[in-house]
Scaffold this motif. Structure first.
Motif, PDB file in Angstrom:
ATOM      1  N   ASP A 171       0.826  -1.206   0.000  1.00 31.06           N
ATOM      2  CA  ASP A 171       0.000   0.000   0.000  1.00 31.06           C
ATOM      3  C   ASP A 171       0.862   1.259   0.000  1.00 31.06           C
ATOM      4  O   ASP A 171       0.438   2.303  -0.461  1.00 31.06           O
ATOM      5  CB  ASP A 171      -0.912   0.039   1.226  1.00 31.06           C
ATOM      6  N   HIS A 172       2.055   1.145   0.574  1.00 29.92           N
ATOM      7  CA  HIS A 172       2.939   2.311   0.647  1.00 29.92           C
ATOM      8  C   HIS A 172       4.210   2.004  -0.134  1.00 29.92           C
ATOM      9  O   HIS A 172       5.186   1.521   0.410  1.00 29.92           O
ATOM     10  CB  HIS A 172       3.273   2.666   2.089  1.00 29.92           C
ATOM     11  N   ARG A 173       4.131   2.256  -1.399  1.00 36.24           N
ATOM     12  CA  ARG A 173       5.307   2.027  -2.242  1.00 36.24           C
ATOM     13  C   ARG A 173       5.676   3.328  -2.934  1.00 36.24           C
ATOM     14  O   ARG A 173       4.884   4.253  -3.035  1.00 36.24           O
ATOM     15  CB  ARG A 173       5.047   0.930  -3.261  1.00 36.24           C
ATOM     16  N   TRP A 174       6.897   3.334  -3.403  1.00 38.97           N
ATOM     17  CA  TRP A 174       7.395   4.476  -4.161  1.00 38.97           C
ATOM     18  C   TRP A 174       7.767   3.974  -5.544  1.00 38.97           C
ATOM     19  O   TRP A 174       8.412   2.935  -5.692  1.00 38.97           O
ATOM     20  CB  TRP A 174       8.611   5.073  -3.461  1.00 38.97           C
ATOM     21  N   SER A 175       7.346   4.701  -6.564  1.00 36.00           N
ATOM     22  CA  SER A 175       7.716   4.392  -7.945  1.00 36.00           C
ATOM     23  C   SER A 175       7.926   5.702  -8.689  1.00 36.00           C
ATOM     24  O   SER A 175       7.249   6.691  -8.424  1.00 36.00           O
ATOM     25  CB  SER A 175       6.616   3.596  -8.654  1.00 36.00           C
ATOM     26  N   ALA A 176       8.870   5.666  -9.610  1.00 37.95           N
ATOM     27  CA  ALA A 176       9.155   6.861 -10.406  1.00 37.95           C
ATOM     28  C   ALA A 176       9.697   6.444 -11.761  1.00 37.95           C
ATOM     29  O   ALA A 176      10.247   5.351 -11.915  1.00 37.95           O
ATOM     30  CB  ALA A 176      10.167   7.755  -9.702  1.00 37.95           C
ATOM     31  N   GLN A 177       9.524   7.325 -12.721  1.00 36.51           N
ATOM     32  CA  GLN A 177      10.103   7.121 -14.043  1.00 36.51           C
ATOM     33  C   GLN A 177      11.238   8.121 -14.202  1.00 36.51           C
ATOM     34  O   GLN A 177      11.098   9.293 -13.834  1.00 36.51           O
ATOM     35  CB  GLN A 177       9.077   7.329 -15.147  1.00 36.51           C
ATOM     36  N   LEU A 178      12.346   7.642 -14.755  1.00 33.10           N
ATOM     37  CA  LEU A 178      13.494   8.496 -15.015  1.00 33.10           C
ATOM     38  C   LEU A 178      13.769   8.526 -16.507  1.00 33.10           C
ATOM     39  O   LEU A 178      13.897   7.477 -17.141  1.00 33.10           O
ATOM     40  CB  LEU A 178      14.737   7.979 -14.281  1.00 33.10           C
ATOM     41  N   LYS A 179      13.816   9.727 -17.054  1.00 36.09           N
ATOM     42  CA  LYS A 179      14.254   9.943 -18.434  1.00 36.09           C
ATOM     43  C   LYS A 179      15.480  10.845 -18.325  1.00 36.09           C
ATOM     44  O   LYS A 179      15.373  11.958 -17.795  1.00 36.09           O
ATOM     45  CB  LYS A 179      13.173  10.607 -19.274  1.00 36.09           C
ATOM     46  N   ALA A 180      16.619  10.347 -18.805  1.00 36.41           N
ATOM     47  CA  ALA A 180      17.855  11.104 -18.665  1.00 36.41           C
ATOM     48  C   ALA A 180      18.804  10.776 -19.806  1.00 36.41           C
ATOM     49  O   ALA A 180      18.668   9.749 -20.474  1.00 36.41           O
ATOM     50  CB  ALA A 180      18.516  10.793 -17.324  1.00 36.41           C
ATOM     51  N   VAL A 181      19.769  11.673 -20.005  1.00 41.85           N
ATOM     52  CA  VAL A 181      20.813  11.482 -21.013  1.00 41.85           C
ATOM     53  C   VAL A 181      22.162  11.669 -20.323  1.00 41.85           C
ATOM     54  O   VAL A 181      22.404  12.704 -19.686  1.00 41.85           O
ATOM     55  CB  VAL A 181      20.674  12.485 -22.174  1.00 41.85           C
ATOM     56  N   TRP A 182      23.022  10.652 -20.436  1.00 37.03           N
ATOM     57  CA  TRP A 182      24.384  10.716 -19.918  1.00 37.03           C
ATOM     58  C   TRP A 182      25.308  11.027 -21.092  1.00 37.03           C
ATOM     59  O   TRP A 182      25.339  10.286 -22.073  1.00 37.03           O
ATOM     60  CB  TRP A 182      24.777   9.391 -19.283  1.00 37.03           C
ATOM     61  N   ASP A 183      26.031  12.123 -21.009  1.00 35.02           N
ATOM     62  CA  ASP A 183      26.991  12.496 -22.038  1.00 35.02           C
ATOM     63  C   ASP A 183      28.321  11.810 -21.722  1.00 35.02           C
ATOM     64  O   ASP A 183      28.917  12.060 -20.668  1.00 35.02           O
ATOM     65  CB  ASP A 183      27.155  14.011 -22.074  1.00 35.02           C
ATOM     66  N   VAL A 184      28.779  10.944 -22.620  1.00 35.87           N
ATOM     67  CA  VAL A 184      29.974  10.138 -22.372  1.00 35.87           C
ATOM     68  C   VAL A 184      31.208  11.019 -22.224  1.00 35.87           C
ATOM     69  O   VAL A 184      31.975  10.866 -21.268  1.00 35.87           O
ATOM     70  CB  VAL A 184      30.164   9.085 -23.491  1.00 35.87           C
ATOM     71  N   SER A 185      31.431  11.948 -23.139  1.00 31.83           N
ATOM     72  CA  SER A 185      32.654  12.750 -23.093  1.00 31.83           C
ATOM     73  C   SER A 185      32.708  13.665 -21.868  1.00 31.83           C
ATOM     74  O   SER A 185      33.770  13.862 -21.286  1.00 31.83           O
ATOM     75  CB  SER A 185      32.830  13.564 -24.375  1.00 31.83           C
ATOM     76  N   GLN A 186      31.553  14.214 -21.457  1.00 29.32           N
ATOM     77  CA  GLN A 186      31.516  15.088 -20.284  1.00 29.32           C
ATOM     78  C   GLN A 186      31.466  14.305 -18.977  1.00 29.32           C
ATOM     79  O   GLN A 186      31.768  14.849 -17.915  1.00 29.32           O
ATOM     80  CB  GLN A 186      30.309  16.024 -20.343  1.00 29.32           C
TER      81      GLN A 186
END
Length: 156
Positions: A124-139
């Motif tokens: 009943d008490h859960r946490w959920s989230a969606q992550l959309k992200a971009v990792w820049d390899v060179s930086q």
């Protein structure tokens, strides 16, 4: 790279044994072989996702992208005061469509995945989230990120 050459041992958070972790190991390479994404799969999602960068046939840098994504989501998880997934993980990345860590050429890692404290959806008490992200390899950092809470009960 020379076949069967050990360049460096991956520093996993937990020992990896396929029968204990309920998952396999997968690798995705950039077309020019300068970057690889290694995923150590677990029962509900990845246990580690490593970005390996190669220069002149040598391993130049290793980044645990899963740990970096975890750090992005940690403030939201802590604010929810939800119970952790288990003794080993605050929350896990997973879902029916997979964890959502993909190489885009040799320059970026695209993350589009879900994280939760309850992969079975029983609490009943859960946490959920969606992550959309971009990792820049060179930086060596995230250049964009968006966190969307999908389930939570606040205890403020």
């Amino acid at each position: 790279l020379q076949p069967f050459t050990l360049l460096r041992e991956l520093q996993t958070k937990y020992p990896y044994f396929q029968n204990q972790n309920h998952g396999g190991i997968s690798a995705e390479w950039s077309d020019d072989s300068s970057v690889a994404l290694i995923t150590l799969h677990g029962k509900w999602g990845p246990h580690d996702v490593f970005l390996l960068e190669f220069r002149d046939g040598k391993l130049a840098r290793t980044t645990n992208i899963l740990a970096k994504a975890h750090d992005l989501l940690l403030p939201s998880y802590r604010k929810s005061k939800a119970k952790p997934y288990n003794d080993d993980f605050d929350f896990i990345f997973g879902g029916e469509d997979g964890p959502g860590f993909k190489l885009e050429g040799a320059n970026r890692v695209i993350i589009d995945g879900d994280a939760t404290t309850d992969p079975k959806g029983l609490s009943d008490h859960r946490w959920s989230a969606q992550l959309k992200a971009v990792w820049d390899v060179s930086q060596g950092k995230f250049t964009s990120q968006k966190i969307t809470r999908t389930t939570a009960k606040e205890s403020d």
